[in-house]
Scaffold this motif. Structure first.
Motif, PDB file in Angstrom:
ATOM      1  N   THR A  80      -9.481  21.490 -19.866  1.00 18.76           N
ATOM      2  CA  THR A  80      -9.667  20.727 -18.624  1.00 18.76           C
ATOM      3  C   THR A  80      -8.593  19.662 -18.417  1.00 18.76           C
ATOM      4  N   PRO A  81      -8.263  18.825 -19.413  1.00 22.02           N
ATOM      5  CA  PRO A  81      -7.207  17.834 -19.183  1.00 22.02           C
ATOM      6  C   PRO A  81      -5.852  18.474 -18.826  1.00 22.02           C
ATOM      7  N   GLN A  82      -5.541  19.598 -19.440  1.00 27.28           N
ATOM      8  CA  GLN A  82      -4.281  20.269 -19.126  1.00 27.28           C
ATOM      9  C   GLN A  82      -4.292  20.821 -17.697  1.00 27.28           C
ATOM     10  N   HIS A  83      -5.415  21.375 -17.261  1.00 29.72           N
ATOM     11  CA  HIS A  83      -5.518  21.877 -15.883  1.00 29.72           C
ATOM     12  C   HIS A  83      -5.414  20.731 -14.877  1.00 29.72           C
ATOM     13  N   LEU A  84      -6.064  19.630 -15.188  1.00 25.96           N
ATOM     14  CA  LEU A  84      -5.996  18.463 -14.314  1.00 25.96           C
ATOM     15  C   LEU A  84      -4.574  17.909 -14.256  1.00 25.96           C
ATOM     16  N   THR A  85      -3.917  17.841 -15.396  1.00 20.93           N
ATOM     17  CA  THR A  85      -2.529  17.374 -15.440  1.00 20.93           C
ATOM     18  C   THR A  85      -1.638  18.254 -14.574  1.00 20.93           C
ATOM     19  N   GLN A  86      -1.779  19.558 -14.683  1.00 20.37           N
ATOM     20  CA  GLN A  86      -0.965  20.478 -13.878  1.00 20.37           C
ATOM     21  C   GLN A  86      -1.257  20.309 -12.393  1.00 20.37           C
ATOM     22  N   ALA A  87      -2.520  20.131 -12.036  1.00 26.22           N
ATOM     23  CA  ALA A  87      -2.876  19.919 -10.627  1.00 26.22           C
ATOM     24  C   ALA A  87      -2.259  18.633 -10.101  1.00 26.22           C
ATOM     25  N   LEU A  88      -2.292  17.570 -10.886  1.00 23.87           N
ATOM     26  CA  LEU A  88      -1.682  16.307 -10.470  1.00 23.87           C
ATOM     27  C   LEU A  88      -0.169  16.447 -10.318  1.00 23.87           C
ATOM     28  N   ARG A  89       0.465  17.115 -11.255  1.00 19.27           N
ATOM     29  CA  ARG A  89       1.918  17.294 -11.172  1.00 19.27           C
ATOM     30  C   ARG A  89       2.323  18.089  -9.933  1.00 19.27           C
ATOM     31  N   SER A  90       1.617  19.162  -9.647  1.00 21.16           N
ATOM     32  CA  SER A  90       2.001  19.968  -8.487  1.00 21.16           C
ATOM     33  C   SER A  90       1.721  19.237  -7.176  1.00 21.16           C
ATOM     34  N   THR A  91       0.614  18.499  -7.121  1.00 23.86           N
ATOM     35  CA  THR A  91       0.296  17.756  -5.904  1.00 23.86           C
ATOM     36  C   THR A  91       1.283  16.611  -5.685  1.00 23.86           C
ATOM     37  N   THR A  92       1.555  15.853  -6.716  1.00 25.77           N
ATOM     38  CA  THR A  92       2.469  14.720  -6.549  1.00 25.77           C
ATOM     39  C   THR A  92       3.892  15.170  -6.281  1.00 25.77           C
ATOM     40  N   ALA A  93       4.276  16.323  -6.791  1.00 26.69           N
ATOM     41  CA  ALA A  93       5.616  16.839  -6.503  1.00 26.69           C
ATOM     42  C   ALA A  93       5.800  17.091  -5.012  1.00 26.69           C
ATOM     43  N   ASP A  94       4.716  17.425  -4.330  1.00 24.63           N
ATOM     44  CA  ASP A  94       4.781  17.689  -2.899  1.00 24.63           C
ATOM     45  C   ASP A  94       4.599  16.446  -2.044  1.00 24.63           C
ATOM     46  N   THR A  95       4.005  15.393  -2.591  1.00 24.16           N
ATOM     47  CA  THR A  95       3.662  14.246  -1.754  1.00 24.16           C
ATOM     48  C   THR A  95       4.429  12.973  -2.046  1.00 24.16           C
ATOM     49  N   LEU A  96       4.940  12.803  -3.252  1.00 22.30           N
ATOM     50  CA  LEU A  96       5.666  11.573  -3.575  1.00 22.30           C
ATOM     51  C   LEU A  96       7.165  11.758  -3.384  1.00 22.30           C
ATOM     52  N   ARG A  97       7.827  10.660  -3.101  1.00 20.90           N
ATOM     53  CA  ARG A  97       9.288  10.706  -2.995  1.00 20.90           C
ATOM     54  C   ARG A  97       9.895  10.751  -4.367  1.00 20.90           C
ATOM     55  N   THR A 123       0.824  -1.201   0.000  1.00 19.60           N
ATOM     56  CA  THR A 123       0.000   0.000   0.000  1.00 19.60           C
ATOM     57  C   THR A 123       0.861   1.254   0.000  1.00 19.60           C
ATOM     58  N   PRO A 124       0.485   2.265  -0.749  1.00 13.62           N
ATOM     59  CA  PRO A 124       1.210   3.540  -0.680  1.00 13.62           C
ATOM     60  C   PRO A 124       1.158   4.112   0.735  1.00 13.62           C
ATOM     61  N   GLU A 125       2.260   4.712   1.157  1.00 16.27           N
ATOM     62  CA  GLU A 125       2.336   5.272   2.508  1.00 16.27           C
ATOM     63  C   GLU A 125       1.209   6.256   2.801  1.00 16.27           C
ATOM     64  N   ILE A 142       4.179  -1.880   9.468  1.00 10.88           N
ATOM     65  CA  ILE A 142       5.015  -2.083   8.294  1.00 10.88           C
ATOM     66  C   ILE A 142       5.975  -3.211   8.633  1.00 10.88           C
ATOM     67  N   LEU A 143       5.924  -4.292   7.882  1.00  9.65           N
ATOM     68  CA  LEU A 143       6.731  -5.469   8.198  1.00  9.65           C
ATOM     69  C   LEU A 143       8.220  -5.220   8.002  1.00  9.65           C
ATOM     70  N   GLU A 144       8.584  -4.505   6.964  1.00  8.93           N
ATOM     71  CA  GLU A 144       9.986  -4.188   6.708  1.00  8.93           C
ATOM     72  C   GLU A 144      10.115  -2.688   6.443  1.00  8.93           C
ATOM     73  N   PRO A 145      10.244  -1.882   7.513  1.00 11.81           N
ATOM     74  CA  PRO A 145      10.215  -0.427   7.345  1.00 11.81           C
ATOM     75  C   PRO A 145      11.362   0.151   6.515  1.00 11.81           C
ATOM     76  N   ARG A 146      12.450  -0.567   6.369  1.00 14.49           N
ATOM     77  CA  ARG A 146      13.583  -0.052   5.586  1.00 14.49           C
ATOM     78  C   ARG A 146      13.525  -0.479   4.131  1.00 14.49           C
ATOM     79  N   ARG A 147      12.454  -1.142   3.762  1.00 14.85           N
ATOM     80  CA  ARG A 147      12.332  -1.642   2.392  1.00 14.85           C
ATOM     81  C   ARG A 147      11.067  -1.072   1.747  1.00 14.85           C
ATOM     82  N   TRP A 148      11.191  -0.584   0.527  1.00 15.24           N
ATOM     83  CA  TRP A 148      10.032  -0.082  -0.192  1.00 15.24           C
ATOM     84  C   TRP A 148      10.189  -0.383  -1.666  1.00 15.24           C
ATOM     85  N   LEU A 149       9.122  -0.238  -2.373  1.00 19.32           N
ATOM     86  CA  LEU A 149       9.108  -0.515  -3.800  1.00 19.32           C
ATOM     87  C   LEU A 149       8.651   0.742  -4.525  1.00 19.32           C
ATOM     88  N   ASP A 150       9.544   1.326  -5.304  1.00 23.18           N
ATOM     89  CA  ASP A 150       9.169   2.480  -6.117  1.00 23.18           C
ATOM     90  C   ASP A 150       8.560   1.987  -7.419  1.00 23.18           C
TER      91      ASP A 150
END
Length: 78
Positions: free
Chosen positions: A61-78, A23-25, A39-47
């Motif tokens: 609309t698709p371009q606005h949605l794409t930009q929103a996804l990019r900015s949100t994921t830039a802040d939340t994903l490793r 599951t995603p963190e 978390i069974l193995e806290p030092r191990r993850w799968l990107d």
């Protein structure tokens, strides 16, 4: 067989002992905070590479949605 209609529902099911899952963190953060899951193995993850595609329609609309996804994921994903 069990039908779990949502991602959160499957986290709840795992927390109740109906199995395990990868599951995603961000999805398990509430269950981790309340010690419902571990978390069974806290030092191990799968990107996993993510991709996003949308139909080429004459709409901004698709371009606005794409930009929103990019900015949100830039802040939340490793």
């Amino acid at each position: 067989m069990h039908y779990l209609p949502s991602s959160i529902g499957s986290v709840d099911a795992a927390a109740r002992g109906l199995g395990w899952r990868l599951t995603p963190e961000s999805l398990i953060a509430p269950a981790l905070a309340t010690d419902q899951v571990v978390i069974l193995e806290p030092r191990r993850w799968l990107d996993v590479p993510l991709s996003w595609q949308h139909a080429a329609v004459p709409s901004s609309t698709p371009q606005h949605l794409t930009q929103a996804l990019r900015s949100t994921t830039a802040d939340t994903l490793r």
